[in-house]
Design a protein around this motif. Structure first.
Motif, short mmCIF file in Angstrom:
data_model
loop_
_atom_site.label_atom_id
_atom_site.label_comp_id
_atom_site.label_asym_id
_atom_site.label_seq_id
_atom_site.Cartn_x
_atom_site.Cartn_y
_atom_site.Cartn_z
N PRO A 42 9.86 13.39 -9.71
CA PRO A 42 10.88 12.43 -9.24
C PRO A 42 10.49 11.77 -7.92
N GLU A 43 10.13 12.55 -6.92
CA GLU A 43 9.73 12.02 -5.62
C GLU A 43 9.23 13.18 -4.77
N GLY A 44 8.60 12.87 -3.64
CA GLY A 44 8.18 13.93 -2.74
C GLY A 44 6.76 13.77 -2.26
N PRO A 45 6.33 14.63 -1.32
CA PRO A 45 4.98 14.54 -0.76
C PRO A 45 3.93 14.91 -1.80
N ILE A 46 2.87 14.13 -1.84
CA ILE A 46 1.76 14.39 -2.77
C ILE A 46 0.59 15.03 -2.02
N VAL A 47 0.29 14.50 -0.85
CA VAL A 47 -0.83 15.01 -0.07
C VAL A 47 -0.57 14.74 1.41
N GLN A 48 -1.12 15.59 2.26
CA GLN A 48 -1.05 15.38 3.70
C GLN A 48 -2.44 14.96 4.18
N VAL A 49 -2.49 14.00 5.07
CA VAL A 49 -3.76 13.49 5.57
C VAL A 49 -3.78 13.59 7.09
N LYS A 50 -4.79 14.24 7.62
CA LYS A 50 -4.88 14.45 9.06
C LYS A 50 -6.10 13.72 9.61
N ASP A 66 -4.05 5.36 -5.28
CA ASP A 66 -3.78 5.47 -6.71
C ASP A 66 -3.43 6.88 -7.13
N VAL A 67 -4.03 7.89 -6.48
CA VAL A 67 -3.69 9.26 -6.87
C VAL A 67 -2.26 9.58 -6.47
N VAL A 68 -1.80 9.04 -5.34
CA VAL A 68 -0.41 9.25 -4.93
C VAL A 68 0.53 8.59 -5.93
N GLN A 69 0.21 7.36 -6.31
CA GLN A 69 1.03 6.64 -7.28
C GLN A 69 1.00 7.32 -8.65
N MET A 70 -0.16 7.83 -9.05
CA MET A 70 -0.29 8.47 -10.35
C MET A 70 0.49 9.78 -10.41
N ALA A 71 0.41 10.58 -9.35
CA ALA A 71 1.17 11.83 -9.32
C ALA A 71 2.66 11.55 -9.46
N GLY A 72 3.10 10.42 -8.90
CA GLY A 72 4.51 10.04 -8.97
C GLY A 72 5.00 9.72 -10.37
N LEU A 73 4.06 9.53 -11.30
CA LEU A 73 4.46 9.28 -12.69
C LEU A 73 5.08 10.52 -13.32
N PHE A 74 4.79 11.70 -12.72
CA PHE A 74 5.17 12.96 -13.36
C PHE A 74 6.23 13.76 -12.59
N GLY A 129 -3.79 13.55 16.43
CA GLY A 129 -2.45 13.23 15.95
C GLY A 129 -1.98 14.17 14.87
N ASP A 130 -0.72 14.04 14.52
CA ASP A 130 -0.11 14.89 13.51
C ASP A 130 -0.50 14.44 12.11
N PRO A 131 -0.41 15.36 11.14
CA PRO A 131 -0.70 14.99 9.76
C PRO A 131 0.27 13.92 9.25
N MET A 132 -0.24 13.04 8.42
CA MET A 132 0.57 12.01 7.81
C MET A 132 0.83 12.43 6.36
N VAL A 133 2.11 12.42 5.97
CA VAL A 133 2.48 12.83 4.61
C VAL A 133 2.54 11.59 3.73
N LEU A 134 1.74 11.59 2.67
CA LEU A 134 1.77 10.49 1.70
C LEU A 134 2.68 10.90 0.56
N ARG A 135 3.72 10.12 0.33
CA ARG A 135 4.78 10.52 -0.59
C ARG A 135 4.90 9.58 -1.78
N ASP A 136 5.37 10.15 -2.87
CA ASP A 136 5.87 9.34 -3.97
C ASP A 136 7.33 9.06 -3.67
N ARG A 137 7.69 7.80 -3.57
CA ARG A 137 9.07 7.43 -3.21
C ARG A 137 9.87 6.92 -4.40
N ASP A 138 9.26 6.91 -5.56
CA ASP A 138 9.94 6.45 -6.77
C ASP A 138 10.63 7.64 -7.44
N LYS A 139 11.96 7.61 -7.51
CA LYS A 139 12.71 8.75 -8.06
C LYS A 139 12.61 8.86 -9.57
#
Length: 707
Positions: free
Chosen positions: A430-438, A420-428, A442-452
């Motif tokens: 256009p798009e892009g990485p919100i947080v990285q999770v490690k 929900d925090v990823v989705q909420m940040a996307g409200l403000f 393994g390598d960090p996983m980038v959680l992105r807002d994909r809604d332009k």
């Protein structure tokens, strides 16, 4: 200690995307419930934790010390000889996690039960005789500055001093109340001797309830849960063990709803009473339960009822809540004295107060205000409440009111749903990485807002404080990294780790021993889009405001994971970066000239000084002089709100219309608004937003920024 063969062979099959997979356990002659839990916990910690410490003698000793502190936080039960006698099992816990007999837990459990029983007979005897408050004695209340008593006599003396201090507190209060009544005609004026006896009686009532709770709540199961939590939190502060009832309560909190009877409880005179009935709930529909009814016993269906006398409200709640459609039977004593058994079928109760809500602040500019108490999400119901969707709805309502800026209040928001925090940040943005999770490997996983699309592109501020944690910190950090919002408040908590709930019952197939509970296990770590972790350091606000003296942050815990950083993610900052330097300079000028904030800083200094006091006088004359000095100092803080101008804050008409049929909700909403009318921090956030709007307005001409 030497390593011992594991009794419970739980095989870790995979760790993928931070999710553990274990083989189920099958055993013809299973060990006891405690041994099963210990075995599972030991292997889950070593094989699944993000950054496991070595579970050895040193780890065992740390758990041992932490467990003793949780059982006897004031050092009023154990003797020094008890601690010395337990030293031989203090390094056994690592072995017990691998299948050795539970010698450490059993030894401590036997002693604490004996010592609590002894203490239960000490306090009534001490409180049966008057205290002499003319003697020059002192008491040390900080347990870190005292040792366990050497003997039974020394322990009794420690209890005497604490009880004398509590009585002195109560006596002083009673004398002050009496002195205020002296001029009233017909009032019987009590003597100091009578008030001293009354004070002792009141203190005894408090300790009667305290020992009732120890007797009713802190049984072997409760102490074992505390033991397991000492083990898990030594790995890191956020890896917790949840017995079955605690697990359900946690899930209900996250979902913002639960299944129960719909009655709010209160504790009064050692009894659990009905404070109010939730409109539309099962109790409301049933009609028999009334406000101020006292609940004497709680039974699950036709099972034996449990006497809840002396229970804390939160413990009674655990018994009354349950599965939807199940029956709970309450033995109730009504206000008129009649006792009856009321059976109620549990149904869904929605906690509206935990959901996002908004308001309008009218002043120099028309501002929208959104309060989000937690990042809630109902993971068990796809149609359940989600905070990202709710905040989006609040934004839509505020845009319809043509607000010129929005303040998102995340103060005291301890976090919640990562999705929900990823989705909420996307409200403000256009798009892009919100947080990285490690994860552990393994390598960090980038959680992105994909809604332009951008739901709201106007001036934005986010309020935080030291209690803002986890998902709140991700939200604030993302908006700060993108230069999308101005962050206002203090440094945040510093919880940059991800936990997953693992049901222990999923890993053991023999159900005869009963439900095992769950572990909330730290499996991943958060990193900002800029690469820095939010762990330990938290998020530093752009506009730093003097914060009340909380001192609760992650850095206060010696077992907290360290701060580190990884490479930054690729992202494009907001097209119109927040002019932080100008806003900061303007705010600093206001704060420097603000009498309210000066008083706030003085109060913080006073509290720190008071906290550093080592010993407290048991001489009433000296005590009163100390209290007068402290009271005068703190009174200045009480008048801080008088120096703050009242905000013109009001609910949206659509929200008031929705609440119109529920007087209780209307009253709570009125209190919610009143609390914010004289909020020194919100007042300064409004000032900052006024500055931001003034600076942004020319750039917004011709741009549909807030559409």
């Amino acid at each position: 200690m030497r390593r011992m063969k594991v009794i419970i062979p739980v095989a870790l099959l995979t760790i993928s995307m931070g999710v553990l997979a274990f083989s189920k356990l099958h055993k013809e002659d299973p060990p006891g419930r405690y041994e099963v839990i210990m075995g599972l916990v030991g292997q889950i910690l070593t094989q699944g934790h993000y950054q496991p410490k070595e579970i050895n003698d040193a780890y065992s000793k740390e758990v041992f010390d932490k467990y003793l502190k949780s059982l006897d936080s004031e050092k009023k039960f154990f003797l020094k000889s008890d601690i010395k006698g337990l030293e031989n099992v203090s390094t056994h816990i690592d072995d017990e996690l691998q299948g050795a007999p539970l010698d450490c837990f059993n030894a401590i459990n036997a002693i604490i039960k004996q010592r609590v029983a002894e203490a239960a007979s000490i306090y009534p005897e001490i409180l049966s005789k008057p205290f002499d408050f003319t003697k020059d004695e002192k008491v040390v209340l900080d347990p870190d500055k005292i040792d366990y008593p050497e003997s039974l006599e020394e322990r009794k003396e420690a209890w005497r001093k604490v009880l004398k201090y509590r009585t002195l507190e109560k006596l002083t209060e009673l004398q002050e109340a009496r002195d205020k009544q002296k001029d009233k005609a017909g009032e019987k004026i009590k003597t100091d001797v009578e008030l001293e006896a009354e004070a002792r009686a009141k203190v005894k009532t408090v300790y009667d309830r305290y020992f009732d709770r120890l007797k009713n709540r802190q049984d072997d199961n409760e102490r074992f849960s505390m033991f397991i939590n000492a083990i898990t939190t030594t790995m890191d502060p956020h890896t917790d063990f949840f017995p079955p009832a605690e697990k359900r309560a946690f899930e209900e909190q996250m979902a913002g709803k639960f299944f129960g009877i719909g009655a709010q409880l209160k504790e009064e005179d050692g009894k659990i009473k009905i404070a109010s009935i939730v409109t539309g709930s099962a109790s409301w529909k049933d009609g028999r339960l009334k406000a101020n009814d006292a609940i004497l016993k709680v039974a699950q269906g036709d099972k034996e009822p449990v006497d809840v006398t002396g229970y804390a409200v939160e413990d009674a709640v655990k018994l009354i809540r349950g599965n939807k459609g199940s029956v709970v039977k309450l033995t109730v004593k009504s206000v008129d004295g009649t006792v009856k058994v009321i059976d109620i079928t549990r149904d869904e109760v929605v906690l509206d107060d935990t959901f996002a809500k908004s308001a309008i602040i009218n002043g120099q500019h028309k501002l929208g205000y959104i309060y989000l108490p937690e990042f809630y999400a109902d993971f068990n119901d796809r149609n359940g409440a989600r905070c990202a969707e709710d905040v989006a709805k609040e934004i839509t309502k505020l845009k319809a009111e043509n607000v010129e800026g929005i303040i998102l209040d995340l103060r005291f928001n301890g976090g919640g749903s990562l999705q929900d925090v990823v989705q909420m940040a996307g409200l403000f943005i256009p798009e892009g990485p919100i947080v990285q999770v490690k994860s552990r490997s393994g390598d960090p996983m980038v959680l992105r807002d994909r809604d332009k699309s951008v739901q709201y592109g106007g001036p934005l501020a986010i309020m935080v404080n030291e209690y803002s944690a986890s998902a709140s910190e991700i939200m604030a950090a993302a908006m700060q990294d993108y230069k999308r919002a101005v962050i206002i408040g203090s440094n945040t908590f510093g919880k940059g780790t991800v936990q997953r709930m693992l049901n222990l019952d999923d890993f053991y197939s023999n159900k005869e021993i009963g439900a095992l509970g769950a572990i909330k296990l730290t499996q991943q770590k958060f990193y900002r889009a800029n690469g820095g972790s939010t762990q330990l350091k938290g998020v530093a606000s752009d506009i730093q405001l003097p914060d009340p003296y909380y001192e609760v942050a992650e850095r206060k815990d010696a077992d907290a994971l360290a701060w580190d950083e990884i490479p930054k993610a690729s992202f494009t900052p907001w097209y119109d970066p927040v002019p932080v330097d100008v806003l900061k300079k303007n705010s600093e000028k206001r704060i420097a000239s603000s009498e309210a904030f000066k008083m706030m800083n003085d109060n913080i200094a006073t509290l720190k000084k008071m906290e550093s006091q080592e010993a407290y006088s048991l001489n009433q004359q000296t005590y009163k002089a100390e209290q007068k000095s402290n009271t005068n100092a703190l009174k200045r803080y009480d008048s801080v709100n008088e120096k703050v101008k009242e905000l013109n804050i009001s609910s949206l008409k659509t929200d008031l219309d929705r609440l119109a049929s529920d007087s209780a909700k209307l009253a709570r909403n009125k209190d919610w608004l009143k609390f914010r009318q004289k909020d020194i921090y919100l007042d300064e956030a409004v000032n900052v937003m006024n500055d931001l709007i003034a600076l942004s307005y020319p750039k917004l001409q011709g741009k549909p920024a807030n559409k």
